[in-house]
Write an enzyme that holds these catalytic residues in place. Structure first.
Site, PDB file in Angstrom:
ATOM      1  N   CYS A 135       0.822  -1.208   0.000  1.00 52.67           N
ATOM      2  CA  CYS A 135       0.000   0.000   0.000  1.00 52.67           C
ATOM      3  C   CYS A 135       0.860   1.264   0.000  1.00 52.67           C
ATOM      4  O   CYS A 135       2.084   1.200   0.060  1.00 52.67           O
ATOM      5  CB  CYS A 135      -0.900  -0.003   1.231  1.00 52.67           C
ATOM      6  SG  CYS A 135       0.045   0.069   2.772  1.00 52.67           S
TER       7      CYS A 135
ATOM      8  N   HIS B 271       5.113   6.319  -2.798  1.00 54.20           N
ATOM      9  CA  HIS B 271       6.402   6.908  -3.178  1.00 54.20           C
ATOM     10  C   HIS B 271       6.193   8.355  -3.620  1.00 54.20           C
ATOM     11  O   HIS B 271       6.917   9.259  -3.215  1.00 54.20           O
ATOM     12  CB  HIS B 271       7.040   6.152  -4.346  1.00 54.20           C
ATOM     13  CG  HIS B 271       7.220   4.681  -4.121  1.00 54.20           C
ATOM     14  ND1 HIS B 271       7.007   3.763  -5.119  1.00 54.20           N
ATOM     15  CD2 HIS B 271       7.598   3.978  -3.028  1.00 54.20           C
ATOM     16  CE1 HIS B 271       7.251   2.542  -4.641  1.00 54.20           C
ATOM     17  NE2 HIS B 271       7.598   2.647  -3.380  1.00 54.20           N
TER      18      HIS B 271
END
Lengths: 496, 511
Positions: free
Chosen positions: A77, A210
């Site tokens: 996730c 990210h």
């Protein structure tokens, strides 16, 4: 001329197509339609344009799309992408897993981001800080608890240089204002406090985490302080190297050897100061493109810093990378690069002489995150090994486009593969080695197929750089050539 | 050049080579970390009573807790049932975490699916994810039962499992008669032991609901969340068979987390059949081996007229005595001589080694029942379990611990720490040191910081292999625990006495 040059390796594209058809047949209709876009076989590209770009194949699959419920996706996730990957390794900050206890617990010390420091005193990577939400925090909101948590961190960990708040699922659902808390606490204490909206339900995989983590660096770290740093002509940042098993160190030693100065290493063994002064460097060198290209693009836009992708897996790519990096600098650096390549060639020759005869012709299937499914391909090729299939958990289209530079015609390509698909593909191809994650390791080994974890380096490493290549080669050899694989069948069972 | 093809250097020796030491020293100059003196000063302060007081006064921050969240317990208990696939409704990253966590401990596959809810499901609810997810899981993996639990995302938005499963069955995701037990397992309530309880109750409810029990002769035994389940459950079954008891283990994960390597990947190997689970309603009693994993489940069993009893992780002499006498009482079967002999053998071993164990001080942490059982055994060896800590322990548990301490002269200086974490324990160990630490792999950071030798005897054990394949329950298990503790004591002593001409006057051959 050696034998392998006479008969070049050819993947069995026809078998791979058949395997795709077989796995798709097992799905209910709706899911079959969705999954079929994620599976394909790499097709050779012979056009002059492709040649010019160095493209070997086209790996045409859909990617970065929601996983299908109930199929056993291997993905994680956004929290995993931010706390687990990008922020977690920043060593002199405290990263709060904000919400219930589990997320921080399961990700505690699991990525092997090596660092130097006195843990618990001036560095905090292998610790689990959490607000451990209880029902009342969900009902009444957690902002007050977060404030108190920040105060307590200030008291008990006075040498922490900053705090990041890694949001778990409930934070975004209960309407907490972690940004307001961060601003308030920053005002009170002057400490860098970074709220990160990486709730696990955002996006489709680690990948959005990210991106959100990159944006948080942009919004909450850059240009917030006067940074004292005398910029030099050879200053570079290494971006997207998480120092798994020391990868960033076995890379840095080469960059320093060719005469560059690494200002910041993101984010393995990184400090907040390294991140703050990064915009003053001359060039960003990006290893994990998938997780950190966002901040490189931002620095290019805002500070005019160019960025360059490189690959330090295996001698072919290392030499190419060093030359490409050196080309950005003057003749001295370029000469140094040649010297370094020549110096290490002795080691490379010795490694290949030792391991290639043991590994030549062995086939490999990979299933990793967002970079390694392509980046490690040439390292295997350097050892005479061939890639039969590869795929990514959370790649985007640009990753698959780049994959065409690495894989050969007929390679099986799988995006966001399910455990069902992986098992069937592996069973059908029976490669000599599978490289994937801990969830995949034990099923594959039970099937009698050697396996290496390619996220954590299976507790080994580093694999980057020349020093790392020696370890990589040794590990692939010990995985494949261990006698245990020959013991599976009881002698009283009839041969199949 | 530090690396060498003949003898390849791993990370550990590699980075000690001068080239790397120099590089890291250069790197340190630009890191902006505090100077060594300041770090040393603060480091010393973290060991002080002053720091301990501040640390123990924390009310918001948790650091290095020794507990996980509910769904981990839910997927663990479901894995012990025949061909059962866990389906966790909510965000998918959670499931990747449970699978990794269990695989890292057991070195085994862990197969669980998620309903992969994302932002749109957060807004509209996850019904469609349940419908598609159950259909896919059922079709692809062909389980006999799908056990549904929840992540905190689904709990916060208030998805109702009962109506969602009903809805999915109406949409033909799975056949009407297919078993889909469920439990709401919010991560912000309790811990993994709570999730174990909730899911087990959900599974029993799936089979027992609306039925009337016809009391028979068998008893049900619930092992509870246990990282040593592979060895322990097998030992438990051996003991029960030895006694000739008719029993059903409610959730037997021993084969699921210990499948053989013979070329076939067995995705499902849960040991409790669905038939036996259904029939377990007719047991005359249900015995829990871990009180804090089964409080709701036992209450539920009582509503069917079953007698219930619970123990605290049956380890050591008294713990195993209680196990055998309770089973004997509930089943009416006598305790055979063979087991009495095993008891005698364990006592024999304890007597042989008592000099090395008497007066040793310990810190013990883990789940509440484990800590209780372990502390009880330490008291039996003449050791003092000075600090007993359970992050998921309650005030009631702490009172039970105090009663235990009061039962032995070796307990007079012992303390129970409920709801505290391993960073609290660090302060406690620095200020009131003990000889040995018993816990999980996370304790290695305490071993490093406090120099207290760690004995790994509870979940999770990531950095040592295969311990869980051997039992710690029963007299035989007690023997193994005893040897593990003795080995650590004697290994530490050998290491302290192996400097030639300095300390090796004590490097005794016979100990």
């Amino acid at each position: 001329m050696s034998l392998d040059e006479e008969v070049p390796f050819q993947n069995d594209g026809e078998l791979h197509q058949k395997l795709i058809a077989e796995v798709l047949a097992a799905y209910p209709d709706k899911s079959r339609k969705r999954r079929q876009k994620h599976l394909s076989v790499a097709k050779a590209l012979d056009t002059p344009e492709a040649k010019e770009e160095g493209l070997l194949t086209e790996c045409d699959v859909k990617s970065n799309i929601k996983s299908i419920p109930g199929v056993m996706t291997v993905r994680g996730c956004a929290y995993a992408g931010s706390k687990g990957v990008v922020w977690g390794p920043v060593k002199d900050m405290v990263h709060i897993s904000h919400g219930p206890v589990g997320c921080g617990q399961y990700s505690w010390s699991q990525r092997r981001n090596y660092y130097i420091g006195k843990t618990g005193v001036d560095t905090f990577v292998t610790m689990q800080f959490t607000t451990d939400f209880q029902e009342k925090d969900i009902v009444f909101g957690g902002d007050k608890k977060l404030e108190k948590t920040i105060d307590e961190i200030g008291e008990l960990f006075p040498l922490a240089k900053g705090i990041s708040i890694q949001s778990e699922c409930p934070i975004g659902l209960i309407g907490d204002d972690i940004e307001a808390v961060s601003r308030k606490k920053h005002k009170e204490t002057g400490t860098t406090i970074v709220p990160v909206r990486c709730e696990g339900f955002r996006g489709v995989s680690q990948s959005l985490g990210h991106h959100i983590a990159n944006d948080a660096i942009r919004d909450w770290v850059f240009d917030k302080k006067d940074v004292e740093h005398e910029a030099g002509p050879y200053d570079v940042n290494v971006i997207g190297d998480y120092n798994i098993g020391g990868d960033a160190w076995s890379s840095r030693i080469l960059l320093e050897e060719i005469g560059l100065k690494v200002v910041g290493n993101w984010s393995g063994d990184a400090t907040l100061a390294e991140i703050e002064k990064a915009p003053k460097a001359k060039l960003n060198l990006i290893h994990c493109y998938r997780s950190m290209n966002y901040i490189c693009r931002h620095m290019e836009e805002k500070y005019g810093m160019p960025w360059l992708e490189y690959n330090f897996f295996g001698p072919t790519q290392i030499a190419e990378g060093l030359r490409k990096i050196a080309a950005h600098f003057d003749a001295t650096i370029q000469e140094n690069a040649e010297k370094v390549i020549a110096k290490y060639q002795v080691l490379v020759d010795a490694i290949i002489a030792k391991y290639k005869p043991r590994l030549k012709g062995k086939t490999v299937m990979l299933y990793v995150g967002g970079l390694r499914p392509r980046h490690v391909v040439n390292a295997y090729n350097d050892l005479g090994m061939e890639i039969a299939g590869t795929g990514y958990e959370f790649a985007h289209g640009d990753d698959y486009q780049r994959t065409g530079h690495y894989v050969k015609d007929g390679t099986l390509i799988y995006d966001d593969a399910t455990s069902f698909e992986l098992e069937k593909f592996i069973e059908g191809i029976r490669p000599d080695l599978v490289g994937s994650g801990v969830k995949e390791k034990y099923p594959v080994q039970k099937m009698g197929i050697p396996f290496r974890q390619m996220h954590s380096w299976d507790y080994s490493g580093p694999y980057h750089g020349y020093d790392g290549f020696a370890i990589f080669a040794r590990d692939m050899d010990l995985a494949i050539n261990n006698p245990v694989w020959g013991l599976f069948k009881a002698p009283w069972k009839k041969a199949a | 050049m530090p690396q060498n093809a003949d003898k390849v250097l791993d990370h550990q020796p590699l980075f000690l080579e001068p080239e790397y030491k120099e590089m890291l020293a250069r790197k340190a100059l630009g890191e902006g970390l505090p100077c060594a003196e300041e770090t040393a000063k603060v480091g010393e302060w973290t060991k002080s009573w002053d720091y301990r007081e501040k640390n123990l006064a924390r009310t918001a921050l948790t650091v290095n807790p020794a507990k996980a969240c509910q769904p981990l317990g839910a997927v663990f208990v479901a894995a012990g049932f025949e061909k059962t696939l866990s389906f966790v409704h909510g965000s998918q990253g959670c499931v990747a975490y449970y699978r990794s966590h269990l695989s890292r401990h057991f070195k085994e596959p862990s197969s669980i699916v998620s309903s992969s809810m994302t932002e749109d499901a957060a807004v509209f609810g996850g019904l469609q994810n349940m419908i598609d997810g159950l259909s896919n899981a059922y079709t692809l993996y062909n389980p006999k039962m799908i056990a549904v639990s929840t992540t905190c995302m689904a709990e916060v938005i208030g998805d109702d499992l009962q109506s969602f499963i009903r809805g999915a069955k109406e949409k033909k995701s799975v056949p009407e008669e297919f078993n889909v037990p469920y439990a709401h397992t919010p991560a912000f309530v309790g811990s993994h032991t709570t999730g174990y309880d909730n899911m087990l109750k959900g599974i029993l409810d799936n089979f027992w609901k609306g039925k009337t029990a016809t009391p028979g002769t068998a008893i049900n035994i619930i092992p509870g969340f246990d990282g040593f389940a592979v060895g322990n459950n097998r030992e438990l079954k051996r003991i029960l068979d030895e006694m000739g008891v008719e029993y059903t283990i409610l959730s037997d994960v021993s084969d699921q987390f210990d499948t053989p390597s013979d070329g076939e990947f067995r995705m499902f190997d849960g040991g409790t059949t669905l038939e036996a689970t259904e029939a377990a309603i007719n047991a005359k009693a249900t015995l829990s081996l871990q009180e804090y994993c089964t409080q709701k489940t036992l209450e539920y069993a009582e509503t069917f007229g079953q007698k219930t009893a619970s123990l605290h992780y049956p380890l050591g002499i008294g713990g195993t005595d209680d196990l055998l006498t309770t089973i004997s009482e509930l089943s009416g079967k006598p305790i055979p001589d063979s087991l009495e002999k095993e008891r005698g053998r364990l006592i024999d071993a304890m007597a042989d080694s008592q000099a090395w164990l008497h007066g040793k001080t310990y810190a013990i942490y883990g789940d509440p029942d484990f800590v209780y059982g372990m502390a009880r055994f330490i008291l039996e060896t003449g050791g003092e379990p000075r600090h007993c800590l359970a992050t998921n322990g309650s005030k009631v548990w702490a009172d039970q611990m105090r009663e235990l301490f009061a039962s032995s002269p070796f307990g007079s200086q012992c303390q129970a720490w409920a709801g505290k974490d391993l960073w609290h324990l660090r302060s406690i160990l620095h200020t009131e040191p003990v000889d040995l630490l018993i816990g999980s792999s996370y304790g290695k950071y305490l071993e490093r910081d406090c120099k207290t030798p760690l004995i790994r005897l509870t979940f999770p054990i990531f950095d040592r292999h295969h311990h869980h394949r051997f039992p710690v329950w029963g007299y035989q298990g007690g023997l193994r625990v005893l040897v593990t503790i003795l080995d650590k004591i004697l290994d530490v002593l050998d290491l302290k006495t192996n400097e030639p001409g300095e300390t090796d006057y004590s490097f005794d051959l016979v100990r």
